[in-house]
Write a protein that holds these residues in place. Sequence first.
Motif, PDB file in Angstrom:
ATOM      1  N   THR A 151      -8.553   4.048   0.398  1.00  0.00           N
ATOM      2  CA  THR A 151      -8.419   5.039   1.215  1.00  0.00           C
ATOM      3  C   THR A 151      -7.800   4.764   2.284  1.00  0.00           C
ATOM      4  OG1 THR A 151     -10.169   4.990   1.636  1.00  0.00           O
ATOM      5  CG2 THR A 151     -10.322   7.194   0.315  1.00  0.00           C
ATOM      6  N   PRO A 152      -6.751   4.840   3.126  1.00  0.00           N
ATOM      7  CA  PRO A 152      -6.961   4.276   5.211  1.00  0.00           C
ATOM      8  C   PRO A 152      -7.895   4.760   6.044  1.00  0.00           C
ATOM      9  CG  PRO A 152      -5.317   6.799   3.892  1.00  0.00           C
ATOM     10  CD  PRO A 152      -5.777   6.219   3.171  1.00  0.00           C
ATOM     11  N   GLU A 153      -7.697   3.853   6.419  1.00  0.00           N
ATOM     12  CA  GLU A 153      -9.196   4.132   7.928  1.00  0.00           C
ATOM     13  C   GLU A 153      -8.475   4.830   8.065  1.00  0.00           C
ATOM     14  OE1 GLU A 153     -11.406   1.992  11.318  1.00  0.00           O
ATOM     15  OE2 GLU A 153     -11.251   0.882   9.275  1.00  0.00           O
TER      16      GLU A 153
ATOM     17  N   VAL B 169      -4.789   6.168  -1.828  1.00  0.00           N
ATOM     18  CA  VAL B 169      -3.672   5.389  -1.084  1.00  0.00           C
ATOM     19  C   VAL B 169      -3.776   4.246  -2.360  1.00  0.00           C
ATOM     20  CG1 VAL B 169      -2.905   3.299  -0.236  1.00  0.00           C
ATOM     21  CG2 VAL B 169      -3.611   5.229   0.672  1.00  0.00           C
TER      22      VAL B 169
ATOM     23  N   ALA C  69       0.894  -0.792  -0.019  1.00  0.00           N
ATOM     24  CA  ALA C  69      -0.075  -0.485  -0.024  1.00  0.00           C
ATOM     25  C   ALA C  69       0.794   1.009   0.125  1.00  0.00           C
ATOM     26  CB  ALA C  69      -0.993  -0.451   1.105  1.00  0.00           C
TER      27      ALA C  69
END
Length: 183
Positions: free
Chosen positions: A178-180, A170, A39
């Motif tokens: 998207t990242p959390e 990402v 990632a």
Amino acid sequence: MTALTAETATAGPVPGGTVPGGTGTVAPAEFREAMTRFATCVTVITALAGDRPVGCTATAVFSLTDRPPTLVVSLASHSGTLRAVRAAGTFAVNVLSWQQRDLADRFARLPAELRFDRVPHDTVHDAPLLEGTVTGVVCRVADCVPLDDHILVSGRVLHARVHDGVTPLVHFARRPSTPELPA
């Protein structure tokens, strides 16, 4: 699922592909597939070619040290953006936001002369910074190191700006995500 190491690669062909030229490395297709599981933030590297902004999408970007603040970007040896970075002596790393995911393809696929059409940006320390990014960092070229078919460009950070509350773009497993983010 197959696993291939340099040790097993020298023993001959393995399931999922052969080792080209007996180099002791995994096949390029297997390597590319494995790399899709790293990632990474999507960035656009920008520079000025004379008075014209140029840029390309890049995911091989990392901080090297904070003494002095230094970033490293990897650009293809034949890249027009690399030529501009070297000639200008400065470049910017623009970390794209989720809302800018269309720019990732634009700066990767469109002809160089069309990439900046209607893309809002300003110039800081003679490098184009895109508007609406998660962060933008302007660097002065410190060194260029050839490595295989790429050049690693290290840059001393001259300027950094951060936008809070913006979700980064990402790439993971060949998909934008998207990242959390923590609350």
